[in-house]
Design a protein around this motif. Structure first.
Motif, mmCIF file in Angstrom:
data_model
loop_
_atom_site.group_PDB
_atom_site.id
_atom_site.type_symbol
_atom_site.label_atom_id
_atom_site.label_comp_id
_atom_site.label_asym_id
_atom_site.label_seq_id
_atom_site.Cartn_x
_atom_site.Cartn_y
_atom_site.Cartn_z
ATOM 1 N N VAL B 115 0.831 -1.203 0.000
ATOM 2 C CA VAL B 115 0.000 0.000 0.000
ATOM 3 C C VAL B 115 0.873 1.263 0.000
ATOM 4 O O VAL B 115 1.806 1.387 0.796
ATOM 5 C CB VAL B 115 -0.921 0.003 1.246
ATOM 6 C CG1 VAL B 115 -1.588 1.362 1.422
ATOM 7 C CG2 VAL B 115 -1.980 -1.081 1.110
ATOM 8 N N ASP B 116 0.545 2.179 -0.907
ATOM 9 C CA ASP B 116 1.219 3.485 -0.925
ATOM 10 C C ASP B 116 0.514 4.373 0.102
ATOM 11 O O ASP B 116 -0.679 4.660 -0.010
ATOM 12 C CB ASP B 116 1.086 4.085 -2.337
ATOM 13 C CG ASP B 116 1.606 5.516 -2.377
ATOM 14 O OD1 ASP B 116 2.323 5.921 -1.433
ATOM 15 O OD2 ASP B 116 1.276 6.215 -3.353
ATOM 16 N N LEU B 117 1.293 4.764 1.131
ATOM 17 C CA LEU B 117 0.703 5.495 2.255
ATOM 18 C C LEU B 117 0.851 7.007 2.118
ATOM 19 O O LEU B 117 0.495 7.762 3.028
ATOM 20 C CB LEU B 117 1.370 5.041 3.563
ATOM 21 C CG LEU B 117 1.290 3.537 3.859
ATOM 22 C CD1 LEU B 117 2.225 3.161 4.987
ATOM 23 C CD2 LEU B 117 -0.132 3.137 4.202
ATOM 24 N N SER B 118 1.408 7.455 1.008
ATOM 25 C CA SER B 118 1.734 8.875 0.842
ATOM 26 C C SER B 118 0.551 9.801 1.119
ATOM 27 O O SER B 118 0.705 10.864 1.714
ATOM 28 C CB SER B 118 2.214 9.137 -0.587
ATOM 29 O OG SER B 118 3.229 8.230 -0.917
ATOM 30 N N ASN B 119 -0.638 9.386 0.688
ATOM 31 C CA ASN B 119 -1.794 10.273 0.800
ATOM 32 C C ASN B 119 -2.667 9.999 2.018
ATOM 33 O O ASN B 119 -3.771 10.514 2.125
ATOM 34 C CB ASN B 119 -2.653 10.163 -0.463
ATOM 35 C CG ASN B 119 -1.859 10.546 -1.695
ATOM 36 O OD1 ASN B 119 -1.074 11.485 -1.656
ATOM 37 N ND2 ASN B 119 -2.027 9.792 -2.764
#
Lengths: 160, 193
Positions: B115-119
Motif C-alpha cells: 500500500v502506498d501510504l503517501s496520501n
C-alpha cells in the motif's frame, strides 16, 4: 410338479430387498445427519477432534450403507430373475437324465448359475438352474418332466 | 429355497465404493468443518514478521489487547536469512494484513504489491518511511525506542518497516476500501497517538 419359481419365494425376496433398501437409505440419511451435526458442533468446539469424530462416524455409516446397498442389489437381481421366469410362458419336455454334469458358471451379466449338461436320446442338452437352488434334485437315469422358461429350469417332476 | 448373500463376490464388485467412502469421507468432513469454522476476513488479523519472534503467544495477546476481542490473531515469522523465506513470504505474507520486514528485504520486493501510504492523512508518523520514487510504502519501526512490539521481536538490524497489504480488509481510515480500521488502531497504539 415342483415349482422352483413360486409366489411364496417371490414375496420372501421382495421383503428381503425392501428391508435392505430401507436400511441402506436410513444409513445414508444418518451419515448425512452425522456430518451436518458435527459441522454444526464444530462452530462451538475445537475443530480437530470434531473433524476426526465426524469422519469416523460418517465413514462408518457410509460403509454399512454400501454393504446394505450391495445386499439390496443381490436380492433385487434375484427378485427380477424370479419375476421374469415366473411370467414367461413355459415349455414342457420329458427327459431321461444320463451323464449329467452340473457346473457353476458366471454369465455375462455377472450372475451365477449352474450349467446343467446331460445326454438323452435326443443328444446333448444344456439347461440352466439358478444357483440359489440345490443341485442334487436330479437322479441319474430317472425320467423327468421338465418345465423351462428360456433355457432356465423353472419346474421338474420325477416320473419314476 | 437355499439363498445366501455372496459377500465376497459383492465385496469385489463394490470394492471401489468402499474405498471411495473411506477416502472421500475424511476429505468431505475436513472441508465441511473448515468451511463452517473458518473465520471471515474481518474476524482474523494476520501479521508476518521477517525476524525472530521471542514470545509468539505474548505477541498475540498484546495485539489482541489492542484490537477488538473476538478477532483471531495469527502471526507468522521467518528469519530473512532462511533459504525458504521467499516461499514463506509468498505463502503467509501474501495473506497477512501487515508485514514487518527489513529494508534489505523490502528492497527485493515488488513495492506495487504494497500500500502506498503517501496520501494517508491519518498517519502522521511517516517521517522515516520506506520510500520508492517518492511514494511512501513502509512505516519505520524505531527499533531502539520503546515500541511495545520490540518486547516480542528480535530484530536483525535497525531498519525495519511495517508494510500494509492492499488486499487487507482492515485498512479503513488508511485507505478508502477497507471494512474495519484494525490496522489503524494497532498503529495508533504502537506509535502512542
Amino acid at each position: 410338479m415342483n415349482k422352483l419359481y413360486n409366489s411364496g419365494d417371490l414375496a420372501f425376496l421382495k421383503k428381503k430387498k425392501d428391508i435392505n433398501l430401507g436400511v441402506s437409505i436410513s444409513l445414508f440419511f444418518l451419515a448425512t445427519i452425522s456430518l451436518v451435526l458435527f459441522v454444526v458442533f464444530a462452530t462451538y468446539q475445537t475443530r480437530k477432534p470434531l473433524t476426526v469424530i465426524s469422519s469416523v462416524v460418517t465413514s462408518l455409516f457410509l460403509i454399512i450403507a454400501i454393504y446394505f446397498i450391495s445386499r439390496f442389489a443381490f436380492y433385487n437381481h434375484i427378485y427380477n430373475e424370479y419375476l421374469t421366469l415366473m411370467n414367461t410362458e413355459t415349455k414342457t419336455s420329458y427327459l431321461v437324465f444320463s451323464d449329467v454334469s452340473i457346473n457353476p458358471i458366471t454369465l455375462q451379466d455377472k450372475s451365477k448359475v449352474y450349467e446343467v449338461r446331460f445326454k438323452n436320446k435326443d443328444g446333448n442338452v444344456v439347461l440352466y438352474l439358478s444357483y440359489i437352488f440345490d443341485t442334487d434334485i436330479f437322479v441319474l437315469n430317472h425320467r423327468y418332466k421338465i418345465e423351462t422358461a428360456y433355457d432356465y429350469i423353472v419346474g421338474y417332476q420325477d416320473e419314476n | 429355497m437355499k439363498i445366501k448373500y455372496p459377500f465376497k463376490y459383492y465385496l469385489r464388485n463394490y470394492f471401489i465404493y468402499y474405498v471411495v467412502a473411506l477416502v472421500a469421507t475424511p476429505l468431505i468432513c475436513t472441508y465441511a468443518v473448515r468451511v463452517k469454522t473458518q473465520p471471515k476476513d474481518t474476524q482474523k488479523y494476520s501479521i508476518f514478521i521477517g525476524a525472530d519472534v521471542k514470545d509468539q503467544n505474548g505477541l498475540k495477546k498484546y495485539v489482541n489487547s489492542i484490537l477488538v476481542d473476538d478477532l483471531e490473531i495469527r502471526t507468522y515469522h521467518a528469519m530473512e536469512s532462511e533459504s525458504i523465506f521467499g516461499q514463506l513470504l509468498s505463502a503467509n505474507g501474501r495473506m497477512s494484513d501487515i508485514l514487518i520486514l527489513s529494508k534489505a528485504k523490502a528492497d527485493s520486493l515488488t513495492v506495487s504489491a504494497l500500500v502506498d501510504l503517501s496520501n494517508s492523512i491519518n498517519l502522521p508518523f511517516l517521517d522515516n518511511a520506506y520510500e520508492v520514487e517518492g511514494k511512501k510504502y513502509g512505516i519505520n519501526i524505531k527499533v531502539n525506542e520503546n515500541l511495545l512490539l520490540n518486547n516480542y521481536v528480535n530484530y536483525l538490524d535497525d531498519d525495519y518497516y511495517i508494510f500494509i497489504n492492499p488486499e487487507s480488509v482492515h485498512t479503513l481510515d488508511i485507505l478508502d476500501n477497507g471494512k474495519t480500521n484494525q490496522t489503524y488502531t494497532l498503529l495508533k497504539e504502537l506509535y502512542h497517538l
